[in-house]
Write a protein that holds these residues in place. Sequence first.
Motif, PDB file in Angstrom:
ATOM      1  N   LEU A 178       0.837  -1.199   0.000  1.00 35.21           N
ATOM      2  CA  LEU A 178       0.000   0.000   0.000  1.00 35.21           C
ATOM      3  C   LEU A 178       0.871   1.248   0.000  1.00 35.21           C
ATOM      4  O   LEU A 178       1.887   1.310   0.703  1.00 35.21           O
ATOM      5  CB  LEU A 178      -0.926   0.008   1.212  1.00 35.21           C
ATOM      6  CG  LEU A 178      -2.013  -1.076   1.245  1.00 35.21           C
ATOM      7  CD1 LEU A 178      -2.819  -0.987   2.524  1.00 35.21           C
ATOM      8  CD2 LEU A 178      -2.935  -0.945   0.035  1.00 35.21           C
ATOM      9  N   PRO A 179       0.489   2.267  -0.750  1.00 34.62           N
ATOM     10  CA  PRO A 179       1.337   3.462  -0.876  1.00 34.62           C
ATOM     11  C   PRO A 179       1.360   4.343   0.364  1.00 34.62           C
ATOM     12  O   PRO A 179       2.322   5.072   0.574  1.00 34.62           O
ATOM     13  CB  PRO A 179       0.728   4.207  -2.060  1.00 34.62           C
ATOM     14  CG  PRO A 179      -0.701   3.757  -2.100  1.00 34.62           C
ATOM     15  CD  PRO A 179      -0.693   2.325  -1.644  1.00 34.62           C
ATOM     16  N   ASP A 180       0.311   4.324   1.174  1.00 29.60           N
ATOM     17  CA  ASP A 180       0.250   5.193   2.349  1.00 29.60           C
ATOM     18  C   ASP A 180      -0.099   4.359   3.574  1.00 29.60           C
ATOM     19  O   ASP A 180      -1.238   4.327   4.032  1.00 29.60           O
ATOM     20  CB  ASP A 180      -0.790   6.296   2.127  1.00 29.60           C
ATOM     21  CG  ASP A 180      -0.700   7.386   3.185  1.00 29.60           C
ATOM     22  OD1 ASP A 180       0.020   7.173   4.188  1.00 29.60           O
ATOM     23  OD2 ASP A 180      -1.335   8.430   3.020  1.00 29.60           O
ATOM     24  N   ARG A 181       0.899   3.691   4.103  1.00 29.53           N
ATOM     25  CA  ARG A 181       0.669   2.792   5.231  1.00 29.53           C
ATOM     26  C   ARG A 181       0.209   3.556   6.472  1.00 29.53           C
ATOM     27  O   ARG A 181      -0.625   3.066   7.242  1.00 29.53           O
ATOM     28  CB  ARG A 181       1.941   1.996   5.535  1.00 29.53           C
ATOM     29  CG  ARG A 181       2.426   1.165   4.362  1.00 29.53           C
ATOM     30  CD  ARG A 181       3.769   0.530   4.631  1.00 29.53           C
ATOM     31  NE  ARG A 181       3.671  -0.662   5.451  1.00 29.53           N
ATOM     32  CZ  ARG A 181       4.726  -1.347   5.901  1.00 29.53           C
ATOM     33  NH1 ARG A 181       5.945  -0.916   5.628  1.00 29.53           N
ATOM     34  NH2 ARG A 181       4.552  -2.425   6.638  1.00 29.53           N
ATOM     35  N   ALA A 182       0.741   4.748   6.691  1.00 30.81           N
ATOM     36  CA  ALA A 182       0.372   5.527   7.871  1.00 30.81           C
ATOM     37  C   ALA A 182      -1.116   5.882   7.845  1.00 30.81           C
ATOM     38  O   ALA A 182      -1.793   5.808   8.877  1.00 30.81           O
ATOM     39  CB  ALA A 182       1.222   6.790   7.957  1.00 30.81           C
ATOM     40  N   ARG A 183      -1.640   6.264   6.674  1.00 37.39           N
ATOM     41  CA  ARG A 183      -3.051   6.654   6.591  1.00 37.39           C
ATOM     42  C   ARG A 183      -3.952   5.453   6.872  1.00 37.39           C
ATOM     43  O   ARG A 183      -4.922   5.558   7.637  1.00 37.39           O
ATOM     44  CB  ARG A 183      -3.360   7.222   5.209  1.00 37.39           C
ATOM     45  CG  ARG A 183      -4.836   7.630   5.047  1.00 37.39           C
ATOM     46  CD  ARG A 183      -5.145   8.038   3.622  1.00 37.39           C
ATOM     47  NE  ARG A 183      -4.922   6.942   2.681  1.00 37.39           N
ATOM     48  CZ  ARG A 183      -5.784   5.945   2.491  1.00 37.39           C
ATOM     49  NH1 ARG A 183      -6.918   5.883   3.187  1.00 37.39           N
ATOM     50  NH2 ARG A 183      -5.513   4.988   1.628  1.00 37.39           N
ATOM     51  N   VAL A 184      -3.645   4.303   6.264  1.00 38.63           N
ATOM     52  CA  VAL A 184      -4.467   3.110   6.485  1.00 38.63           C
ATOM     53  C   VAL A 184      -4.383   2.676   7.946  1.00 38.63           C
ATOM     54  O   VAL A 184      -5.392   2.330   8.580  1.00 38.63           O
ATOM     55  CB  VAL A 184      -4.028   1.977   5.550  1.00 38.63           C
ATOM     56  CG1 VAL A 184      -4.775   0.674   5.878  1.00 38.63           C
ATOM     57  CG2 VAL A 184      -4.264   2.361   4.093  1.00 38.63           C
ATOM     58  N   GLU A 244      -6.550   4.987  10.094  1.00 31.97           N
ATOM     59  CA  GLU A 244      -7.980   4.725   9.958  1.00 31.97           C
ATOM     60  C   GLU A 244      -8.372   3.439  10.682  1.00 31.97           C
ATOM     61  O   GLU A 244      -9.453   3.362  11.297  1.00 31.97           O
ATOM     62  CB  GLU A 244      -8.352   4.655   8.480  1.00 31.97           C
ATOM     63  CG  GLU A 244      -8.230   6.001   7.762  1.00 31.97           C
ATOM     64  CD  GLU A 244      -8.672   5.937   6.314  1.00 31.97           C
ATOM     65  OE1 GLU A 244      -9.251   4.898   5.905  1.00 31.97           O
ATOM     66  OE2 GLU A 244      -8.449   6.914   5.588  1.00 31.97           O
ATOM     67  N   TRP A 291       6.183   5.217  10.248  1.00 33.31           N
ATOM     68  CA  TRP A 291       4.790   5.209   9.783  1.00 33.31           C
ATOM     69  C   TRP A 291       3.834   4.771  10.904  1.00 33.31           C
ATOM     70  O   TRP A 291       2.703   5.250  10.962  1.00 33.31           O
ATOM     71  CB  TRP A 291       4.620   4.363   8.528  1.00 33.31           C
ATOM     72  CG  TRP A 291       4.718   2.871   8.663  1.00 33.31           C
ATOM     73  CD1 TRP A 291       5.782   2.089   8.382  1.00 33.31           C
ATOM     74  CD2 TRP A 291       3.663   1.978   9.092  1.00 33.31           C
ATOM     75  NE1 TRP A 291       5.483   0.757   8.615  1.00 33.31           N
ATOM     76  CE2 TRP A 291       4.186   0.678   9.031  1.00 33.31           C
ATOM     77  CE3 TRP A 291       2.345   2.162   9.489  1.00 33.31           C
ATOM     78  CZ2 TRP A 291       3.444  -0.452   9.382  1.00 33.31           C
ATOM     79  CZ3 TRP A 291       1.588   1.045   9.843  1.00 33.31           C
ATOM     80  CH2 TRP A 291       2.138  -0.244   9.777  1.00 33.31           C
ATOM     81  N   GLN A 305       3.246   7.850  13.047  1.00 34.13           N
ATOM     82  CA  GLN A 305       2.317   8.755  12.372  1.00 34.13           C
ATOM     83  C   GLN A 305       0.883   8.261  12.510  1.00 34.13           C
ATOM     84  O   GLN A 305      -0.044   9.050  12.741  1.00 34.13           O
ATOM     85  CB  GLN A 305       2.683   8.869  10.893  1.00 34.13           C
ATOM     86  CG  GLN A 305       3.991   9.583  10.606  1.00 34.13           C
ATOM     87  CD  GLN A 305       4.322   9.557   9.123  1.00 34.13           C
ATOM     88  OE1 GLN A 305       3.440   9.701   8.266  1.00 34.13           O
ATOM     89  NE2 GLN A 305       5.587   9.349   8.813  1.00 34.13           N
ATOM     90  N   ALA A 306       0.685   6.952  12.349  1.00 41.52           N
ATOM     91  CA  ALA A 306      -0.657   6.384  12.468  1.00 41.52           C
ATOM     92  C   ALA A 306      -1.211   6.581  13.872  1.00 41.52           C
ATOM     93  O   ALA A 306      -2.379   6.951  14.061  1.00 41.52           O
ATOM     94  CB  ALA A 306      -0.632   4.898  12.106  1.00 41.52           C
TER      95      ALA A 306
END
Length: 313
Positions: free
Chosen positions: A81-87, A90, A130, A133-134
């Motif tokens: 996945l390109p944005d591990r922190a965002r996933v 969430e 990451w 960040q999450a």
Amino acid sequence: MLFRPTTETDQERIVEVIVDEPVGWIGADRYLGEMRQGMYRPEWTWIAEEDGQVWARALWWGQADSAHPIALDCLHVDPALPDRARVGAELLSAGLRAFADHGAPRLPLYNLTLPVGWRDNPTAAAAVGWRRQAAVAAGLTHEVERLRLEWTPDAGLPGTEGRLAFAPASDEEFLQLFRRIAVGSLDDETSRNIAVKGAEATARDEMDFYLGCPGRREWWRLAHTPDGQVVGLALPSATPYARNVGYLGVVPEFRGRGYVDDLLAEITRIHADTGAELITATTDRGNAPMAAALARAGYRTSEIRMICSAPVA
């Protein structure tokens, strides 16, 4: 992408996940073993799913008799996945909201286990980055690093000058000492708890916690000077995995005289005399006096835990 708690039918896909980054993670054997004991549960295990594929998982842990999870033990997002922190954010947010909606009195913290010297390892630093960040995006903005240390018999028993006498005491006497020791503590969690609920409630909660641990109440000791003045307390304890230093502290009027070494030596001796081959201990990186005392007693740092939690109200 769907963020949801698991059911028993998801178990095979959950245990197939392998984390190849240099951070602590939960493998199949431990997850299944502790699920049988009620420490991991399907409703505390959350996944991010799309088109039938599990893209991320979050494993929250609690004691066997816990009504709510205590800590997040493992967060993994597929590196494809390109944005591990965002996933990851969430997924964590969805789980934390659900726990709050089900009456959790406080949000579970995130306990990320790291190797010693992780900042000097680019791969480990990226794995932390990451995840940190999450956690922050999910509201776990307070961060503290804790050292995990270990004593084994080859280190030898720490020496003691025989300045203190140790004796059992009543619950009420221990509670009074918990209360006195909490004031001015360098321990991050103790300081935060005092800010929220005061020294009295903090002392009661800490004592109740140790009464509920696997260690034996008969190990607990008060420490006195030869003329009978109370200096502090020493509470050898245990976790589900090993003997543990537990809790020790010196009352404010006796601090700065090196009595922490005597208390730690007594705890180590009690465990060693009852056959312990491994004694663990934890302390905040910022609690320099305690870290130094553990080093003098032969305890060696084995890992670091970054703990992310919600700020106090």
